[in-house]
Design a protein around this motif. Structure first.
Motif, mmCIF file in Angstrom:
data_model
loop_
_atom_site.group_PDB
_atom_site.id
_atom_site.type_symbol
_atom_site.label_atom_id
_atom_site.label_comp_id
_atom_site.label_asym_id
_atom_site.label_seq_id
_atom_site.Cartn_x
_atom_site.Cartn_y
_atom_site.Cartn_z
ATOM 1 N N SER A 59 0.829 -1.210 0.000
ATOM 2 C CA SER A 59 0.000 0.000 0.000
ATOM 3 C C SER A 59 0.860 1.256 0.000
ATOM 4 O O SER A 59 0.704 2.141 0.830
ATOM 5 C CB SER A 59 -0.948 0.002 1.189
ATOM 6 O OG SER A 59 -2.121 0.671 0.849
ATOM 7 N N GLU A 116 0.741 3.612 -1.982
ATOM 8 C CA GLU A 116 -0.039 4.822 -2.259
ATOM 9 C C GLU A 116 -0.606 5.408 -0.975
ATOM 10 O O GLU A 116 -0.760 6.625 -0.850
ATOM 11 C CB GLU A 116 -1.150 4.494 -3.253
ATOM 12 C CG GLU A 116 -0.578 4.165 -4.620
ATOM 13 C CD GLU A 116 -1.614 3.653 -5.593
ATOM 14 O OE1 GLU A 116 -2.809 3.739 -5.294
ATOM 15 O OE2 GLU A 116 -1.214 3.156 -6.657
ATOM 16 N N LYS A 117 -0.940 4.542 -0.028
ATOM 17 C CA LYS A 117 -1.410 5.045 1.262
ATOM 18 C C LYS A 117 -0.248 5.669 2.038
ATOM 19 O O LYS A 117 -0.424 6.695 2.703
ATOM 20 C CB LYS A 117 -2.022 3.892 2.062
ATOM 21 C CG LYS A 117 -2.714 4.296 3.351
ATOM 22 C CD LYS A 117 -4.048 4.935 3.085
ATOM 23 C CE LYS A 117 -4.798 5.234 4.379
ATOM 24 N NZ LYS A 117 -6.047 5.948 4.089
ATOM 25 N N GLU A 151 0.342 9.222 1.246
ATOM 26 C CA GLU A 151 -0.547 10.207 1.841
ATOM 27 C C GLU A 151 -0.128 10.556 3.260
ATOM 28 O O GLU A 151 -0.669 11.480 3.852
ATOM 29 C CB GLU A 151 -1.988 9.671 1.842
ATOM 30 C CG GLU A 151 -2.533 9.503 0.443
ATOM 31 C CD GLU A 151 -3.873 8.811 0.424
ATOM 32 O OE1 GLU A 151 -4.494 8.685 1.496
ATOM 33 O OE2 GLU A 151 -4.299 8.383 -0.658
ATOM 34 N N ASN A 152 0.777 9.788 3.812
ATOM 35 C CA ASN A 152 1.204 10.029 5.182
ATOM 36 C C ASN A 152 2.656 10.461 5.277
ATOM 37 O O ASN A 152 3.248 10.387 6.331
ATOM 38 C CB ASN A 152 0.991 8.761 6.012
ATOM 39 C CG ASN A 152 -0.465 8.517 6.249
ATOM 40 O OD1 ASN A 152 -1.074 9.154 7.099
ATOM 41 N ND2 ASN A 152 -1.051 7.625 5.486
ATOM 42 N N ARG A 153 3.234 10.860 4.150
ATOM 43 C CA ARG A 153 4.607 11.328 4.169
ATOM 44 C C ARG A 153 4.665 12.670 3.458
ATOM 45 O O ARG A 153 3.833 12.940 2.582
ATOM 46 C CB ARG A 153 5.533 10.353 3.425
ATOM 47 C CG ARG A 153 5.653 8.987 4.034
ATOM 48 C CD ARG A 153 6.466 9.033 5.306
ATOM 49 N NE ARG A 153 6.733 7.697 5.832
ATOM 50 C CZ ARG A 153 5.843 6.931 6.441
ATOM 51 N NH1 ARG A 153 4.619 7.355 6.604
ATOM 52 N NH2 ARG A 153 6.177 5.747 6.911
ATOM 53 N N ARG A 193 -3.312 12.611 -2.658
ATOM 54 C CA ARG A 193 -3.464 11.296 -3.269
ATOM 55 C C ARG A 193 -2.308 11.130 -4.239
ATOM 56 O O ARG A 193 -1.968 12.067 -4.963
ATOM 57 C CB ARG A 193 -4.796 11.216 -4.024
ATOM 58 C CG ARG A 193 -4.936 10.016 -4.943
ATOM 59 C CD ARG A 193 -5.684 8.901 -4.269
ATOM 60 N NE ARG A 193 -5.906 7.799 -5.208
ATOM 61 C CZ ARG A 193 -5.075 6.758 -5.334
ATOM 62 N NH1 ARG A 193 -3.990 6.686 -4.613
ATOM 63 N NH2 ARG A 193 -5.353 5.795 -6.183
ATOM 64 N N LYS A 245 -1.257 8.407 -7.088
ATOM 65 C CA LYS A 245 -1.511 7.156 -7.804
ATOM 66 C C LYS A 245 -0.292 6.826 -8.636
ATOM 67 O O LYS A 245 0.263 7.698 -9.323
ATOM 68 C CB LYS A 245 -2.754 7.320 -8.682
ATOM 69 C CG LYS A 245 -2.853 6.361 -9.834
ATOM 70 C CD LYS A 245 -3.262 4.971 -9.419
ATOM 71 C CE LYS A 245 -3.192 4.040 -10.619
ATOM 72 N NZ LYS A 245 -3.377 2.634 -10.238
#
Lengths: 154, 314, 364
Positions: free
Chosen positions: C45, C47-48, C51-53, C322, C324
């Motif tokens: 994951s 891609e997730k 979103e947290n970096r 986001r 992708k």
């Protein structure tokens, strides 16, 4: 041919359609996506469905299609807004076979259902899983979203 | 009686040592071809590596997977190993060193080595593994098809010498090795190709096919049983090379050096050639290999047989 | 006679599924009737994680996508963020980016060639030859950025460090060496009779099917489509260099192999030109490590395996909203079931090897 020409052609073909041209994207309502996609594939030479993805905007979801035409060297971004209570989009697999796996991925990670998809299963996560990890409200005990900081601790 | 026991024991000892040496040689040759060093830590140039491997294999747990066909699973390693050991009976190491010079020696070797395929098929069938099954099936088809050109090419030697005794064949090559005669050189080529296929080596390693069938028929075997397959493989390589030496390269005959040395030199020369092929060529596909056996090799061997027969009676 | 179908689970532990791919093969004897790929054994994951970096923190994660071409992934991501922020990159940094990206393309194609030959049953020898050559590139990278596999070399707006002194000489030495070695590959593999028999006319991918499946990179070019982003939609400095786009004729496994081999020669040409024109200056990024962005950008680059796309949506935060990743191997693998229907098990391995996938970027 530029994006404005494409927009013009779509307007001519579908006069009832309300499209919003973002700086580099077309926003098309959920209901007419299939027709527009078919038109783009068959008459505008967009023979390549490069990428399908989705963006969770918290109150709604966007499904984003990147279509490409190798003969016109033109990339077109299509967007469809789906409401949270109706997470369904028509599948584009009849036009582009590459959409098959890409749509499965979106289904797997966002939970958006693609109608008339030939094989809509989870592609990366286990089949018996119920979560959709790329949604903004995804929570697990072992996953705590990082706060929006400068990237430093705290 | 004592003499026979001693001969048997020394033969077995030679087989074990030769298989170990071949394993070491193969690792060194492959390393040499591939810009590597190969085993270096155990003894001089890693010479003790096969010993270490053998000890490891002996100490390993003997695992039997679920749902196996017990009888064929247990018997398969023996069916593979025993015939290759038995084939040593008629290999002439020198003018005197031959366990027993049967008057049907060549026929004996050809028939006894064919039993191997039974063991391989039993291993593939008994393992309850689909890869093994495919490997066993491939092996049966392959070995039986390549038996035909192999025997046809051997037959030319028999026609030339008029004897099936291995010593007789060697003595018939006094002065001129058979490979020097054109029709026998062709037979040698056919024999070498078919023999490569018989012992499942590249480019005919289709029953094993590491990149396709993991390890084919011996995927599920471990420990001592695996070691038996391994020893059988290298013993078979030695035997086909020894037979090639005996039939075409003058056997133990040669100037100055004793017969045993000449025999081993020639045999290891043929083995090195097989190793060179193994580490250079890609693998053929099943159907390509079969059509090559039946359409090319068998035809060639038959024509060769016919022409040389006609030359002899003329 | 009662005929039963044999179902074989090829993978996730199998010597030639290039990682942890799991193919469910339905066989009749040895003929493949149907193939169902199962993915996700390497799903992290990423891609997730994006979103947290922060934007800069995500660069090391791009290394782990296509781990055989980390430089190209770095490049693709940095270009996408630079497009989002409209950042200028100094000329020296751009030239060094071209050089490292092309060197990594050579390294990646070498692995592809070696593993393909390995899949065809050439026991490890071509693989070792390929890795011998790749080792030289890896050592150059080690010298430039301090690591051998996951480089984390590029930064948004430049690079993390300059090329060390004397590097251009060792790169030039490598080019001269590799040109000689390409001849050797041709002698060992390309025109070997067994190699030809195994790969010619196997797994033919027609032009239309390739476009419909959005197959990109050498696989598409092998099908006869002269399409290379470096040529057709030049990014970075690729419009300044002279190079050819090699194409195949039929689109079989052999063509895919040959196209990769020829691309190595073209990449060497690009590196040579870039080294010759390398300007002075400071390539180190001057952009702040932490910044906010708004808007969205989609950037495609020509990776060794095809077109790598980064779609970045920013909503004003420090992190991408986001991200992708459109990975080339994902689409290239999707075409596999069509290619191997009716072939046998040996050809399955051959076709899979010729598609040259990396599971790291398929599962992400």
């Amino acid at each position: 041919m530029q994006i404005n020409d494409i927009l013009q052609k779509i307007k001519e073909k579908f006069p009832s359609l309300e499209t919003v041209a973002l700086p580099n994207a077309l926003v098309i309502p959920q209901s007419s996506l299939f027709e527009v996609a078919g038109f783009l594939k068959n008459e505008m030479d967009f023979e390549n469905c490069h990428c399908i993805t989705a963006v969770d905007r918290k109150d709604k979801m966007e499904v984003v299609y990147h279509l490409y035409s190798t003969c016109n060297r033109l990339m077109l971004t299509l967007k469809t807004i789906v409401e949270l209570n109706d997470l369904t989009v028509e599948s584009l697999t009849p036009f582009w076979k590459s959409a098959n796996w890409l749509e499965r991925e979106v289904y797997d990670l966002f939970g958006i259902k693609f109608l008339n998809h030939p094989d809509l299963r989870r592609i990366m996560n286990p089949d018996d899983w119920t979560d959709f990890p790329l949604r903004k409200d995804f929570k697990r005990l072992d996953f705590i979203p990082r706060p929006q900081t400068m990237g430093l601790k705290g | 009686m004592i003499q026979m026991v001693a001969a048997g024991l020394s033969c077995l000892g030679f087989i074990a040592v030769s298989a170990m040496f071949l394993i070491w040689l193969e690792r060194k040759v492959s390393a040499w071809i591939q810009n590597r060093l190969g085993p270096m830590r155990t003894g001089f140039q890693g010479a003790l590596q096969p010993v270490a491997d053998t000890v490891k294999l002996l100490l390993k747990e003997d695992i039997a997977p679920q749902g196996i066909d017990t009888l064929s699973w247990w018997l398969a390693p023996f069916f593979v190993t025993v015939p290759s050991v038995m084939a040593f009976v008629t290999i002439p190491f020198s003018s005197r060193w031959i366990p027993r010079d049967l008057n049907v020696g060549l026929l004996y070797i050809c028939s006894i080595t064919s039993v191997c395929v039974l063991g391989i098929f039993m291993a593939g069938w008994g393992s309850n593994n689909k890869y093994s099954l495919l490997g066993g099936m491939r092996s049966a088809a392959q070995i039986i098809s390549y038996e035909v050109p192999l025997l046809l090419s051997v037959l030319i030697v028999v026609m030339e010498t008029g004897t099936l005794s291995m010593q007789g064949i060697v003595q018939a090559q006094h002065g001129l090795w058979f490979i020097a005669k054109p029709h026998l050189a062709l037979a040698f080529l056919i024999y070498l190709i078919s023999a490569t296929a018989e012992v499942n080596r590249v480019p005919f390693d289709i029953p094993e096919a590491e990149s396709e069938l993991v390890a084919g028929y011996h995927t599920e075997y471990s420990g001592m049983k695996f070691a038996m397959f391994f020893v059988a493989e290298y013993t078979n390589v030695f035997i086909v090379s020894a037979v090639a030496t005996t039939l075409f390269l003058g056997g133990w005959q040669g100037p100055f050096l004793p017969g045993v040395v000449w025999f081993l030199l020639k045999t290891y020369g043929v083995i090195s050639f097989l190793m060179w092929m193994r580490w250079t060529l890609p693998r053929l596909r099943m159907d390509q290999m079969m059509s090559f056996a039946w359409k090319v090799l068998t035809t060639l061997a038959l024509v060769n047989l016919l022409v040389s027969g006609w030359m002899m009676v003329r | 006679m009662n005929q039963e179908e044999l179902i074989i689970n090829m993978g996730p532990q199998h010597p030639s599924t290039h990682g942890v791919l799991y193919l469910e093969l339905k066989l009749n004897g040895e003929i493949v009737l149907d193939c169902k790929p199962h993915l996700g054994y390497l799903h992290r994951s990423i891609e997730k994680i994006a979103e947290n970096r922060t934007y800069t923190q995500f660069i090391p994660f791009t290394d782990r996508l296509d781990y055989l071409a980390s430089m190209n992934n770095n490049l693709g991501y940095c270009l996408a963020v630079e497009k989002l922020l409209n950042v200028e990159v100094s000329p020296r940094a751009q030239y060094i980016r071209v050089i490292t990206a092309e060197l990594n393309r050579v390294a990646s194609h070498l692995v592809a060639i070696g593993t393909f030959a390995q899949d065809l049953g050439a026991y490890a020898t071509p693989l070792f030859y390929a890795f011998r050559d790749r080792e030289k590139i890896v050592e150059i990278f080690d010298e430039i950025c301090g690591s051998r596999l996951t480089y984390n070399y590029m930064r948004i707006g430049g690079l993390s460090g300059d090329m060390t002194a004397g590097m251009d000489k060792s790169i030039k030495d490598f080019i001269a060496y590799e040109r000689k070695m390409l001849v050797e590959y041709n002698e060992l593999l390309t025109y070997n009779a067994i190699f030809l028999a195994r790969s010619k006319n196997i797994g033919i991918l027609p032009k239309e099917l390739a476009l419909n499946y959005s197959v990109t990179g050498p696989n598409l070019r092998a099908s006869g489509v002269k399409w290379d982003l470096r040529k057709d939609e030049p990014y970075l400095l690729y419009d300044k260099f002279n190079f050819e786009v090699p194409t195949g004729i039929v689109g079989d496994a052999w063509d895919r192999f040959k196209v990769r081999l020829e691309e190595i020669a073209q990449s060497l040409r690009i590196i040579e030109q870039a080294l010759g024109a390398l300007p002075e200056g400071n390539p180190i990024s001057k952009v702040n490590r932490v910044f906010r962005g708004t808007g969205e950008s989609y950037m495609r680059t020509e990776n060794p395996r095809g077109e790598l796309g980064f779609y970045i949506v920013a909503e004003g935060g420090f992190n991408p909203y986001r991200c992708k990743i459109r990975s080339p191997s994902f689409s290239n693998l999707a075409v596999l079931p069509e290619l191997i229907k009716g072939l046998n098990v040996s050809d399955t391995v051959c076709v899979l090897g010729s598609l040259d996938i990396v599971m790291g970027e398929i599962d992400r």
